[in-house]
Design a protein around this motif. Structure first.
Motif, PDB file in Angstrom:
ATOM      1  N   LYS A  55       0.851  -1.194   0.000  1.00  0.00           N
ATOM      2  CA  LYS A  55       0.000   0.000   0.000  1.00  0.00           C
ATOM      3  C   LYS A  55       0.884   1.241   0.000  1.00  0.00           C
ATOM      4  CE  LYS A  55      -3.667   2.317   2.617  1.00  0.00           C
ATOM      5  NZ  LYS A  55      -4.518   2.253   3.835  1.00  0.00           N
ATOM      6  N   GLU A  56       0.736   2.053  -1.032  1.00  0.00           N
ATOM      7  CA  GLU A  56       1.494   3.305  -1.076  1.00  0.00           C
ATOM      8  C   GLU A  56       0.784   4.334  -0.210  1.00  0.00           C
ATOM      9  OE1 GLU A  56       2.444   6.504  -4.481  1.00  0.00           O
ATOM     10  OE2 GLU A  56       3.498   4.571  -4.738  1.00  0.00           O
ATOM     11  N   ILE A  57       1.520   4.969   0.680  1.00  0.00           N
ATOM     12  CA  ILE A  57       0.901   5.873   1.641  1.00  0.00           C
ATOM     13  C   ILE A  57       1.805   7.082   1.876  1.00  0.00           C
ATOM     14  CG2 ILE A  57       1.909   4.611   3.601  1.00  0.00           C
ATOM     15  CD1 ILE A  57      -0.639   5.276   5.181  1.00  0.00           C
ATOM     16  N   GLU A  58       1.182   8.249   1.988  1.00  0.00           N
ATOM     17  CA  GLU A  58       1.954   9.451   2.307  1.00  0.00           C
ATOM     18  C   GLU A  58       2.397   9.393   3.764  1.00  0.00           C
ATOM     19  OE1 GLU A  58      -0.020  13.067   1.342  1.00  0.00           O
ATOM     20  OE2 GLU A  58      -0.012  12.682  -0.812  1.00  0.00           O
ATOM     21  N   GLU A  59       3.656   9.727   3.981  1.00  0.00           N
ATOM     22  CA  GLU A  59       4.185   9.653   5.342  1.00  0.00           C
ATOM     23  C   GLU A  59       3.529  10.691   6.240  1.00  0.00           C
ATOM     24  OE1 GLU A  59       8.415   9.406   7.745  1.00  0.00           O
ATOM     25  OE2 GLU A  59       8.379  10.256   5.735  1.00  0.00           O
ATOM     26  N   GLU A  64       2.268   4.069  12.146  1.00  0.00           N
ATOM     27  CA  GLU A  64       2.613   2.695  12.488  1.00  0.00           C
ATOM     28  C   GLU A  64       1.827   1.751  11.590  1.00  0.00           C
ATOM     29  OE1 GLU A  64       2.743   1.389  16.457  1.00  0.00           O
ATOM     30  OE2 GLU A  64       4.089   2.980  17.131  1.00  0.00           O
ATOM     31  N   ALA A  65       2.468   0.660  11.212  1.00  0.00           N
ATOM     32  CA  ALA A  65       1.826  -0.314  10.338  1.00  0.00           C
ATOM     33  C   ALA A  65       1.330  -1.503  11.157  1.00  0.00           C
ATOM     34  CB  ALA A  65       2.815  -0.789   9.273  1.00  0.00           C
ATOM     35  N   VAL A  93      11.420   3.622   0.168  1.00  0.00           N
ATOM     36  CA  VAL A  93      11.301   3.351   1.600  1.00  0.00           C
ATOM     37  C   VAL A  93      10.044   2.539   1.858  1.00  0.00           C
ATOM     38  CG1 VAL A  93      11.178   4.342   3.921  1.00  0.00           C
ATOM     39  CG2 VAL A  93      12.490   5.510   2.133  1.00  0.00           C
ATOM     40  N   TYR A  94      10.208   1.424   2.563  1.00  0.00           N
ATOM     41  CA  TYR A  94       9.080   0.559   2.905  1.00  0.00           C
ATOM     42  C   TYR A  94       8.978   0.429   4.423  1.00  0.00           C
ATOM     43  CZ  TYR A  94       9.106  -0.763  -2.010  1.00  0.00           C
ATOM     44  OH  TYR A  94       9.056  -0.729  -3.386  1.00  0.00           O
ATOM     45  N   LEU A  95       7.749   0.371   4.906  1.00  0.00           N
ATOM     46  CA  LEU A  95       7.493   0.177   6.328  1.00  0.00           C
ATOM     47  C   LEU A  95       6.735  -1.135   6.512  1.00  0.00           C
ATOM     48  CD1 LEU A  95       7.277   0.986   9.328  1.00  0.00           C
ATOM     49  CD2 LEU A  95       5.297   2.399   8.720  1.00  0.00           C
ATOM     50  N   LEU A  96       7.304  -2.033   7.302  1.00  0.00           N
ATOM     51  CA  LEU A  96       6.692  -3.314   7.599  1.00  0.00           C
ATOM     52  C   LEU A  96       6.245  -3.318   9.058  1.00  0.00           C
ATOM     53  CD1 LEU A  96       8.623  -3.799   5.130  1.00  0.00           C
ATOM     54  CD2 LEU A  96       8.891  -6.127   5.950  1.00  0.00           C
ATOM     55  N   GLY A  97       5.035  -3.792   9.292  1.00  0.00           N
ATOM     56  CA  GLY A  97       4.532  -3.810  10.670  1.00  0.00           C
ATOM     57  C   GLY A  97       5.384  -4.672  11.577  1.00  0.00           C
ATOM     58  N   GLN A  98       5.834  -5.805  11.057  1.00  0.00           N
ATOM     59  CA  GLN A  98       6.639  -6.717  11.891  1.00  0.00           C
ATOM     60  C   GLN A  98       7.341  -7.746  11.016  1.00  0.00           C
ATOM     61  OE1 GLN A  98       5.114  -8.337  15.776  1.00  0.00           O
ATOM     62  NE2 GLN A  98       5.149 -10.280  14.677  1.00  0.00           N
ATOM     63  N   VAL A  99       8.569  -8.102  11.378  1.00  0.00           N
ATOM     64  CA  VAL A  99       9.251  -9.247  10.786  1.00  0.00           C
ATOM     65  C   VAL A  99       9.723 -10.130  11.936  1.00  0.00           C
ATOM     66  CG1 VAL A  99      10.002  -7.951   8.752  1.00  0.00           C
ATOM     67  CG2 VAL A  99      11.525  -8.127  10.713  1.00  0.00           C
ATOM     68  N   GLU A 100       9.921 -11.382  11.639  1.00  0.00           N
ATOM     69  CA  GLU A 100      10.391 -12.309  12.666  1.00  0.00           C
ATOM     70  C   GLU A 100      11.688 -12.955  12.200  1.00  0.00           C
ATOM     71  OE1 GLU A 100       8.810 -16.311  14.953  1.00  0.00           O
ATOM     72  OE2 GLU A 100       7.378 -14.700  14.490  1.00  0.00           O
ATOM     73  N   LYS A 105      10.568 -11.249  17.329  1.00  0.00           N
ATOM     74  CA  LYS A 105       9.680 -10.340  16.612  1.00  0.00           C
ATOM     75  C   LYS A 105      10.264  -8.930  16.635  1.00  0.00           C
ATOM     76  CE  LYS A 105       5.402 -12.947  17.414  1.00  0.00           C
ATOM     77  NZ  LYS A 105       6.079 -14.166  17.904  1.00  0.00           N
ATOM     78  N   ILE A 106      10.468  -8.374  15.449  1.00  0.00           N
ATOM     79  CA  ILE A 106      11.027  -7.026  15.312  1.00  0.00           C
ATOM     80  C   ILE A 106       9.938  -6.148  14.710  1.00  0.00           C
ATOM     81  CG2 ILE A 106      12.908  -5.649  14.373  1.00  0.00           C
ATOM     82  CD1 ILE A 106      14.514  -8.232  14.069  1.00  0.00           C
ATOM     83  N   ARG A 107       9.556  -5.093  15.424  1.00  0.00           N
ATOM     84  CA  ARG A 107       8.393  -4.295  15.062  1.00  0.00           C
ATOM     85  C   ARG A 107       8.760  -2.989  14.359  1.00  0.00           C
ATOM     86  NH1 ARG A 107       5.902  -2.359  19.426  1.00  0.00           N
ATOM     87  NH2 ARG A 107       4.006  -1.988  18.233  1.00  0.00           N
ATOM     88  N   GLN A 108       7.825  -2.553  13.504  1.00  0.00           N
ATOM     89  CA  GLN A 108       7.925  -1.275  12.792  1.00  0.00           C
ATOM     90  C   GLN A 108       9.274  -1.148  12.084  1.00  0.00           C
ATOM     91  OE1 GLN A 108       5.095   0.548  12.496  1.00  0.00           O
ATOM     92  NE2 GLN A 108       4.232  -1.149  13.675  1.00  0.00           N
TER      93      GLN A 108
END
Length: 235
Positions: A55-59, A64-65, A93-100, A105-108
């Protein structure tokens, strides 16, 4: 025989998987996110794993995702807010809510790509992540910076000197730098604010991305000033 809680065993297993307790590892990435090597193609892989789409979103401030979301950040057309996004055409630039990674768990997570290559991995930090970094990368350099901040209580007519603190725990290796940053500062009402983040970057790539961002921001600012001056010619 002493029993060890299951939660402690799980944490120990996760940290061991992410790190090498006996010797420090090369600072080249977190899991599959390799600084200076991973390309934007990883976004397609992440989308396929999570379902949905980017999802492309204006900063905007305090963005938070959600856990499984992937946002592509672009500068705000209204406020020109570009804390993490960039006007530079070579930067994504990409923002991911969480990766593991290894059960942690690593957030934002912000993934900053320059010329299609990952220049920086940035995220919120945590006690679990901080411990894993120490185990993986070895003994860090710790830099503690303090600054006195005068706080005025208007209603009481008094002043108090508060101490702002920034603690930077960092590791450097072959042009890459990892840092775990924790800060304490104060708002306008003299209330303490605590913040922290983790960053892993390829310094040369990130520096080029920052320079490009500044150059394009300067161009936009100049164009806006010129348009304003043109409107005022008849003033």
């Amino acid at each position: 025989m002493r029993l060890v809680p299951a939660t402690y065993l799980l944490l120990s297993i996760s940290l061991t998987a992410l790190s090498q307790p006996q010797t420090s590892s090369r600072i080249d990435g977190i899991g599959r996110f390799k600084i200076g090597k991973t390309t934007t193609a990883i976004i397609d892989s992440l989308v396929a794993e999570r379902g949905g789409k980017v999802k492309e979103i204006e900063e905007q401030p305090m963005l938070e995702a959600a856990t499984r979301s992937i946002y592509k950040l672009v500068p705000s057309t209204k406020t020109n807010y570009t804390l993490n996004s960039s006007l530079c055409p070579d930067t994504e630039v990409y923002l991911l809510g969480q990766v593991e990674v290894a059960g942690i768990k690593i957030r934002q997570v912000y993934l900053i790509f320059y010329q299609n290559v990952l220049a920086e991995f940035r995220s919120k930090t945590s006690a679990e992540l901080s411990e894993a970094l120490r185990l993986k990368f070895g003994k860090p350099t710790v830099d503690i910076r303090t600054k006195d901040e005068v706080c005025r209580y208007v209603r009481l007519g008094t002043e108090v000197v508060n101490k702002e603190v920034t603690e930077i725990t960092s590791w450097s290796d072959a042009g890459a730098r990892a840092k775990d940053v924790r800060m304490k500062h104060y708002d306008q009402k003299c209330n303490p604010i605590y913040s922290s983040y983790f960053s892993l970057s390829q310094e040369e790539l990130l520096s080029a991305a920052i320079d490009c961002k500044k150059a394009w921001q300067d161009k936009v600012n100049y164009q806006k000033e010129r348009q304003t001056r043109d409107k005022l010619k008849e003033f």
